[in-house]
Design a protein around this motif. Structure first.
Motif, PDB file in Angstrom:
ATOM      1  N   PHE A 162       6.964   5.261  -2.294  1.00  0.00           N
ATOM      2  CA  PHE A 162       7.348   4.733  -1.025  1.00  0.00           C
ATOM      3  C   PHE A 162       5.957   4.250  -0.295  1.00  0.00           C
ATOM      4  CE2 PHE A 162       7.976   5.474   3.539  1.00  0.00           C
ATOM      5  CZ  PHE A 162       8.864   4.657   3.674  1.00  0.00           C
ATOM      6  N   VAL A 163       4.902   5.277  -0.327  1.00  0.00           N
ATOM      7  CA  VAL A 163       3.838   4.886   0.384  1.00  0.00           C
ATOM      8  C   VAL A 163       2.898   3.957  -0.339  1.00  0.00           C
ATOM      9  CG1 VAL A 163       1.453   5.836   0.688  1.00  0.00           C
ATOM     10  CG2 VAL A 163       3.558   7.425   1.133  1.00  0.00           C
ATOM     11  N   LYS A 164       3.129   3.762  -1.736  1.00  0.00           N
ATOM     12  CA  LYS A 164       2.437   2.670  -2.616  1.00  0.00           C
ATOM     13  C   LYS A 164       2.935   1.436  -1.972  1.00  0.00           C
ATOM     14  CE  LYS A 164       1.897   0.994  -6.998  1.00  0.00           C
ATOM     15  NZ  LYS A 164       2.259   1.357  -8.704  1.00  0.00           N
ATOM     16  N   LYS A 165       4.171   1.235  -2.110  1.00  0.00           N
ATOM     17  CA  LYS A 165       4.925  -0.142  -1.563  1.00  0.00           C
ATOM     18  C   LYS A 165       4.532  -0.459  -0.303  1.00  0.00           C
ATOM     19  CE  LYS A 165       8.815   0.119  -4.922  1.00  0.00           C
ATOM     20  NZ  LYS A 165      10.130   0.367  -5.098  1.00  0.00           N
ATOM     21  N   THR A 166       4.618   0.484   0.637  1.00  0.00           N
ATOM     22  CA  THR A 166       4.385   0.452   2.051  1.00  0.00           C
ATOM     23  C   THR A 166       2.921  -0.084   2.363  1.00  0.00           C
ATOM     24  OG1 THR A 166       5.863   2.118   2.679  1.00  0.00           O
ATOM     25  CG2 THR A 166       4.480   1.275   4.388  1.00  0.00           C
ATOM     26  N   ILE A 167       1.920   0.370   1.693  1.00  0.00           N
ATOM     27  CA  ILE A 167       0.560   0.038   1.721  1.00  0.00           C
ATOM     28  C   ILE A 167       0.423  -1.228   1.040  1.00  0.00           C
ATOM     29  CG2 ILE A 167      -1.756   0.571   1.191  1.00  0.00           C
ATOM     30  CD1 ILE A 167      -1.079   3.407   1.626  1.00  0.00           C
ATOM     31  N   LYS A 168       1.129  -1.499  -0.187  1.00  0.00           N
ATOM     32  CA  LYS A 168       0.870  -2.843  -0.392  1.00  0.00           C
ATOM     33  C   LYS A 168       1.466  -3.986   0.229  1.00  0.00           C
ATOM     34  CE  LYS A 168       1.204  -5.045  -5.058  1.00  0.00           C
ATOM     35  NZ  LYS A 168       1.721  -6.332  -4.505  1.00  0.00           N
TER      36      LYS A 168
END
Length: 275
Positions: free
Chosen positions: A140-146
């Motif tokens: 979830f954090v990965k997609k948000t930051i991307k």
């Protein structure tokens, strides 16, 4: 002759003792077999009812969320939450009935060791749940930051998002190992040292390398407050209409064509607003 009689007496005593032991053990063996057969029936009924309940609760919807993560979708590995829960309950009940059967047979050591394993299963299951939660949060954090980096038109979104993903997964994995009873002191110390050094170097690199990017973002913020799309301006001798204001550039349409002007030139030069 006396020797033969003595052997005969010894043999009869031995067979008599074995017969008594078998007679005493037979009810226990029969009771253990009855318990195991009853346990097999109970396990079948419990698993059948639990499977129906989990499907009514739509627990299988978690499969799409878990299998939809980038890590899980890269390979043939698919997670079935219902099968995992049913497998855990099945082995839990099997161990319970094995303990009961071992107690009936007076197998104290086997009963004690299976009991220790039974006490460990909840810890193992909670550690597995923490690990899966770590992958979910990290994804979830990965997609948000991307998405954030792409919206701001920053470069290196894949590197930064993957970095945060692996950091979260590593720390959640260490937490899961601690929950499972594994001593992670050495692992924690080494990873903390490595991650601290890496993050410090990364922060310095990003901070030094993104000064111009941050400056352009601030200039774009100032430009958007001063001009709007559709304004007709004159800059550096060129007159035209503003078509777009990006984070690092301004698009100006003139009679001779469209020009992409760096945002720092818009701020630093004299601009005349016609309308």
């Amino acid at each position: 002759m006396e020797t033969i009689n003595e052997w005969k007496n010894v043999t009869l005593d031995s067979l008599s003792g074995m017969g008594k032991e078998i007679a005493l053990a037979f009810p226990k063996i029969l009771g253990a077999l009855v318990i195991l057969c009853l346990g097999w029936i109970v396990i079948k009924i419990v698993l059948f009812l639990l499977k129906k309940i989990l499907k009514l609760a739509k627990v299988d919807l978690l499969n799409d969320r878990i299998n939809g993560m980038d890590v899980a979708s890269k390979g043939e590995f698919n997670v079935d939450v219902i099968k995992i829960i049913l497998g855990f309950v099945r082995w839990f009940l099997i161990l319970v009935f094995l303990i009961v059967a071992a107690d009936i047979l007076d197998w104290k050591i086997i009963s004690q060791e299976i009991g220790n394993l039974l006490h460990y299963l909840p810890r193992f299951f909670s550690a597995l749940a923490l690990l899966m939660l770590g992958f979910y949060i990290g994804n979830f954090v990965k997609k948000t930051i991307k998405r954030l980096f792409d919206s701001l038109e920053f470069g290196g979104s894949n590197i930064v998002s993957n970095l945060f993903f692996y950091v979260i997964v590593i720390f959640m994995s260490i937490t899961a190992l601690n929950q499972a009873g594994v001593d992670t002191t050495i692992i924690t110390n080494n990873i903390t040292l490595i991650m601290g050094s890496f993050l410090l170097a990364f922060a310095l690199g990003v901070g030094l390398g993104s000064r111009e990017i941050v400056a352009d973002i601030l200039r774009a913020f100032y430009t958007r407050k001063t001009y709007v799309v559709g304004d007709r301006i004159v800059i550096n001798g060129d007159e035209g209409t503003i078509k777009a204001i990006e984070n690092n550039s301004l698009t100006l349409e003139t009679n001779t064509g469209k020009f992409i002007i760096p945002i720092k030139d818009v701020v630093s030069q004299k601009v005349e607003i016609k309308s």
